[in-house]
Structure formats: structure tokens, C-alpha cells
Write an enzyme that holds these catalytic residues in place. Structure first.
Site, PDB file in Angstrom:
ATOM      1  N   GLU A  85       0.850  -1.207   0.000  1.00 56.37           N
ATOM      2  CA  GLU A  85       0.000   0.000   0.000  1.00 56.37           C
ATOM      3  C   GLU A  85       0.879   1.248   0.000  1.00 56.37           C
ATOM      4  O   GLU A  85       1.687   1.468   0.914  1.00 56.37           O
ATOM      5  CB  GLU A  85      -0.962  -0.001   1.184  1.00 56.37           C
ATOM      6  CG  GLU A  85      -1.910   1.181   1.091  1.00 56.37           C
ATOM      7  CD  GLU A  85      -3.193   1.021   1.889  1.00 56.37           C
ATOM      8  OE1 GLU A  85      -3.651  -0.112   2.107  1.00 56.37           O
ATOM      9  OE2 GLU A  85      -3.734   2.071   2.280  1.00 56.37           O
ATOM     10  N   LYS A 264      -8.695  -1.034  10.179  1.00 57.99           N
ATOM     11  CA  LYS A 264      -7.968  -1.488   8.971  1.00 57.99           C
ATOM     12  C   LYS A 264      -6.720  -0.625   8.783  1.00 57.99           C
ATOM     13  O   LYS A 264      -5.645  -1.112   8.456  1.00 57.99           O
ATOM     14  CB  LYS A 264      -8.890  -1.412   7.746  1.00 57.99           C
ATOM     15  CG  LYS A 264      -8.306  -1.985   6.467  1.00 57.99           C
ATOM     16  CD  LYS A 264      -7.479  -1.001   5.675  1.00 57.99           C
ATOM     17  CE  LYS A 264      -6.947  -1.623   4.389  1.00 57.99           C
ATOM     18  NZ  LYS A 264      -6.004  -0.749   3.690  1.00 57.99           N
ATOM     19  N   ASP A 280       3.171 -14.120  11.862  1.00 60.73           N
ATOM     20  CA  ASP A 280       1.949 -14.622  11.235  1.00 60.73           C
ATOM     21  C   ASP A 280       0.882 -13.522  11.258  1.00 60.73           C
ATOM     22  O   ASP A 280       0.188 -13.331  12.266  1.00 60.73           O
ATOM     23  CB  ASP A 280       1.497 -15.865  12.019  1.00 60.73           C
ATOM     24  CG  ASP A 280       0.239 -16.500  11.463  1.00 60.73           C
ATOM     25  OD1 ASP A 280      -0.458 -15.860  10.663  1.00 60.73           O
ATOM     26  OD2 ASP A 280      -0.043 -17.647  11.850  1.00 60.73           O
ATOM     27  N   HIS A 377      -2.720   9.938  -0.524  1.00 60.68           N
ATOM     28  CA  HIS A 377      -2.842   8.626  -1.161  1.00 60.68           C
ATOM     29  C   HIS A 377      -2.517   8.712  -2.644  1.00 60.68           C
ATOM     30  O   HIS A 377      -1.743   7.931  -3.175  1.00 60.68           O
ATOM     31  CB  HIS A 377      -4.285   8.108  -1.016  1.00 60.68           C
ATOM     32  CG  HIS A 377      -4.424   7.147   0.100  1.00 60.68           C
ATOM     33  ND1 HIS A 377      -5.044   5.945  -0.033  1.00 60.68           N
ATOM     34  CD2 HIS A 377      -4.031   7.222   1.373  1.00 60.68           C
ATOM     35  CE1 HIS A 377      -5.011   5.303   1.116  1.00 60.68           C
ATOM     36  NE2 HIS A 377      -4.410   6.071   1.980  1.00 60.68           N
TER      37      HIS A 377
HETATM   38  C1  MEV Z   1      -6.583   3.008   3.953  1.00 52.75           C
HETATM   39  O1  MEV Z   1      -5.816   1.866   3.670  1.00 52.75           O
HETATM   40  C2  MEV Z   1      -6.751   3.174   5.447  1.00 52.75           C
HETATM   41  C3  MEV Z   1      -7.679   4.312   5.871  1.00 52.75           C
HETATM   42  O2  MEV Z   1      -8.947   4.154   5.236  1.00 52.75           O
HETATM   43  C4  MEV Z   1      -7.818   4.228   7.363  1.00 52.75           C
HETATM   44  C5  MEV Z   1      -8.851   5.149   7.951  1.00 52.75           C
HETATM   45  O3  MEV Z   1      -9.832   5.519   7.279  1.00 52.75           O
HETATM   46  O4  MEV Z   1      -8.688   5.483   9.146  1.00 52.75           O
HETATM   47  C6  MEV Z   1      -7.131   5.630   5.448  1.00 52.75           C
END
Ligand code: MEV
Length: 424
Positions: A85, A264, A280, A377
């Protein structure tokens, strides 16, 4: 032509590839070229990777990056991360630098217990089972002496064994529940071997063993990482920032739809270090999400408070990690990662990984409540788009300059590249 095969694992690597190329591709030559271009030229390294799993035909690369400038409990560290990522390492590096001038990260292991269960069915009287268990308890533990010898020498081993009655949830279902201390190893093989040995000694006519396996839910193998500083050190609009940040964390505390994405983002940081150190990540993921639901509702793994003009942000996360054994000892890059991290104990690695998760969450929330997530991003993603479009190095530089101040999207980059090419 057959799309199914007997004895595939017994074929040589090239026979496997031939069979696959013939039956599942339209362009066997380029298929083989792509696979072989990812083979390691060092035969020893390639063989090592071939033997990690069955039916290996090539290697699957992930970028391996470094996030420098972390200060954890006063110690400067550069953290290796394996991730595809694009924004993860950049975000970690920025946040590490930000907190390095505000006291750094503090981290502390709160507990290190791991558990495993022998699941069995029994139809007789509970008192009889209990007395059989009590009178055989020591024999069951002693039956693992050869397996636990080394671990006991290092201060670990089996800590407790209990009989648990689960019949109110499932008829005739009981468990032997064991807790373990596995010191610097994640301990999966150790735990499972002990469980299987004990199960074989415990079973008898009226005890039907179903299975013996560790649990990846490790709520008592917990680490806390945190940052704090006076609100006015957070920047020009420190209070407004702290309050909005706190709101974002509160939302993730009560709204599962947000909490999943929030967590996530945390796992973006955690998994990258877990993978880089040969641990792991599926076990870590499963355990972390189960912990996030521990009170019956899925919630944020991080927490925030503003007290007495102090901003505090922390994570509590269960992490069962090892720094010896398994891939940590056999994968050359995992070993290298541990070297970069100054050969940590498992406890220290727990602290580092929790910090990586906290840092990633700080970066995500900071972006979300200020510029929005897409700016950073897409800036990182620009190189991916340019690679997909087959841009040359010169084109990459020109387009990157062009998009310094402009919103990036796949189509806008494609249009700009077309325009550039038409002009030359
Ligand atoms: C993207 O991989 C992760 C995010 O969506 C986490 C979040 O929204 O806090 C940017």
C-alpha cells in the site's frame, strides 16, 4: 488437455509450470518468462523459498521499506515494513518524525499469556470427569516434559491447565484449557505439540477428543503504545485539531462501520511490520479484530483523551509475536528486519508493532480531519498509475511536476500523459 491432475506435487518445478502453462494460459511463453523473472539468481536462496511451501513456482514480491525516526521508550529505531500500500511507509515516517520532537512513543507490554484448548465430548457424570481430571492432572503435565524442557529452562512452559464445562452451550462439550508462556517464540508449534500430547494421554473410552489447537485470540497477550503532549504543541490550531481528532476516535468507538476502516488503517502499520519480521499476520489480524469486539460490539482499537490541556492517544492490542523460531529464524529478510530492530525480544517487538499501528492510525486520522485522505494517497499512487501506463522515467518526472498542486486521478494522469506524448 486436463484441468485437473493427480500427483501435481510430485512433478518437478518445470513440469508443474508446463502443465499450468498448457492448461491455464493462452501465452505459455510470456507466462514462463514472468514466473522465471521472479526467481532468485542465488540458487540457495531460491531453494529456501521453494521449500517454505508446497508447489512453489515463483516468488511473489512485496516492497520492503523503512520508516526512520521512531523514538520508542527513548530509543531511536528505524522500522522495516513490507507492504504494497503506497502511503503506509510515508505516513509512518512522517508521524515518527512528528512525535520524535514531542517525547516520542511510550510502549509497555501488559501481559504475555497464550492459550490452547483440547475440545472433547463426554456423556458421563461431570463429577466422574472432574475426579479423573484432578487425579491425572500432574501425569498429563508430566507427559509433556520432553517438549517443554527447553522452554522451561528459559522461564516459560505450561502455566495452568483447567477443565471447563461448556455443556450449557453445547451438549456434552468440555475443554481442557491450558495457558502458556512462550517467551521469545510465538509458540504455535510448541503449544499445539503440548496439546496433542496431553490429549493423547487424556483420552479414554468415554472421552471423545474432537481437536487440540491453540487459540489466536490472545486478549491476555496485550501491549499498550501511546503518545501524549500539551495541546499547544500539536500545531497552530492545536486545540481545534485535538478536539476534532478526539471526535474521530469517539466515532470509531461507537460506530462499527467506521471502526472497521479505522482498525484497517491500524492494521496497515501492524501487518507491514509483522510481515517484515516473518510473523503470522493472519493470526494477528484474527486476534486484533476479535479483541476489538470484546464487549459485544466492534470498536476502535485506539483511544484518545484531552485532559488538563494534554492530548493523549493510545492503543491496546493483543499481539502474539515471536523473534525466534519459524520464519523469523529462516527467512533472510525477516532476520535482517530483526537486526535492523536491534534484535528485540518478543516483548520489545510487541511494543514496536503496536507503535507502528498507532502511528498509522494517527496519520490516517490527521489526514481525514484536515486535507482528506486522497491528497496523500493519490500522490503516492501517482507512480503506480504511471507504471501502469508504461511511462518512461522522463515522463514520470514531468507528470509528477505537473501534478504537484493538482488533484490526481487515474483519468487526469492518463490525459496528461497523452497530451505530453502528443507534444513530443
Ligand atoms: C486506507 O488503507 C486506510 C484508511 O482508510 C484508514 C482510515 O480511514 O482510518 C485511510
Amino acid at each position: 488437455m486436463s484441468k485437473t491432475i493427480k500427483g501435481f506435487s510430485k512433478l518437478s518445478k518445470s513440469a508443474k509450470i508446463d502443465w499450468l502453462a498448457t492448461n491455464f494460459t493462452h501465452d505459455p511463453i510470456s507466462f514462463k518468462e514472468t514466473l522465471s523473472s521472479y526467481w532468485n539468481s542465488d540458487k540457495v536462496i531460491q531453494q529456501l523459498h521453494d521449500e517454505f511451501i508446497e508447489n512453489t513456482i515463483s516468488n511473489y514480491y512485496l516492497p520492503y521499506g523503512i520508516a526512520p525516526n521512531f523514538i520508542i521508550n527513548g530509543e531511536p529505531l528505524a522500522i522495516p515494513m513490507a507492504t504494497e500500500e503506497s502511503s503506509v511507509v510515508a505516513a509512518a515516517s512522517l508521524v515518527a518524525k512528528f512525535w520524535s520532537t514531542r517525547g516520542g512513543f511510550k510502549a509497555k507490554v501488559l501481559s504475555t499469556e497464550k492459550t490452547g484448548q483440547i475440545h472433547f465430548f463426554y456423556t458421563g457424570a461431570f463429577e466422574d470427569l472432574q475426579s479423573y481430571f484432578e487425579s491425572n492432572k500432574q501425569r498429563l503435565l508430566d507427559s509433556t516434559n520432553d517438549l517443554t524442557h527447553n522452554m522451561r529452562k528459559r522461564g516459560g512452559g505450561i502455566q495452568a491447565i483447567q477443565l471447563i464445562d461448556k455443556t450449557n452451550e453445547l451438549a456434552n462439550y468440555y475443554q481442557l484449557h491450558l495457558s502458556f508462556e512462550t517467551i521469545d517464540s510465538m509458540g504455535a508449534n510448541f503449544i499445539n505439540s503440548c496439546l496433542e500430547r496431553i490429549a493423547s494421554q487424556f483420552k479414554k473410552e468415554d472421552i471423545e477428543i474432537v481437536m487440540s489447537i491453540l487459540s489466536n485470540y490472545v486478549p491476555n497477550c496485550l501491549v499498550r503504545a501511546e503518545v501524549h503532549c500539551p495541546i499547544d504543541e500539536l500545531g497552530k490550531d492545536g486545540r481545534a485539531f485535538a478536539e476534532k481528532f478526539n471526535q474521530a476516535v469517539q466515532i470509531a468507538h461507537i460506530e462499527p462501520l467506521r471502526a472497521v476502516t479505522h482498525n484497517k488503517g491500524i492494521m496497515n502499520g501492524i501487518d507491514a511490520v509483522v510481515i517484515a519480521t516473518g510473523n503470522d499476520f493472519r493470526a494477528i489480524e484474527a486476534g486484533a479484530h476479535a479483541y476489538a469486539s470484546k464487549d459485544g460490539k466492534y470498536r476502535s482499537l485506539t483511544h484518545c483523551s484531552i485532559d488538563d490541556e494534554t492530548f493523549r492517544f493510545w492503543i491496546d492490542v493483543p499481539l502474539s509475536l515471536g523473534t525466534v523460531g519459524g520464519l523469523t529464524t529462516s527467512h533472510p529478510l525477516a532476520k535482517l528486519s530483526l537486526k535492523i530492530l536491534q534484535n528485540p525480544t518478543a516483548k520489545k517487538l510487541m511494543e514496536i508493532v503496536a507503535v507502528a499501528g498507532l502511528a498509522q492510525n494517527f496519520a490516517a486520522i490527521k489526514a481525514l480531519i484536515t486535507t482528506g485522505i486522497q491528497k496523500g494517497h493519490m500522490k503516492m499512487h501517482l507512480q503506480n498509475i504511471l507504471n501502469q501506463l508504461g511511462a518512461t522515467d522522463v515522463e514520470k518526472t514531468q507528470i509528477s511536476n505537473l501534478f504537484k498542486e493538482t488533484t490526481i486521478s487515474h483519468s487526469s494522469v492518463m490525459t496528461a500523459l497523452k497530451k505530453l506524448r502528443s507534444m513530443s
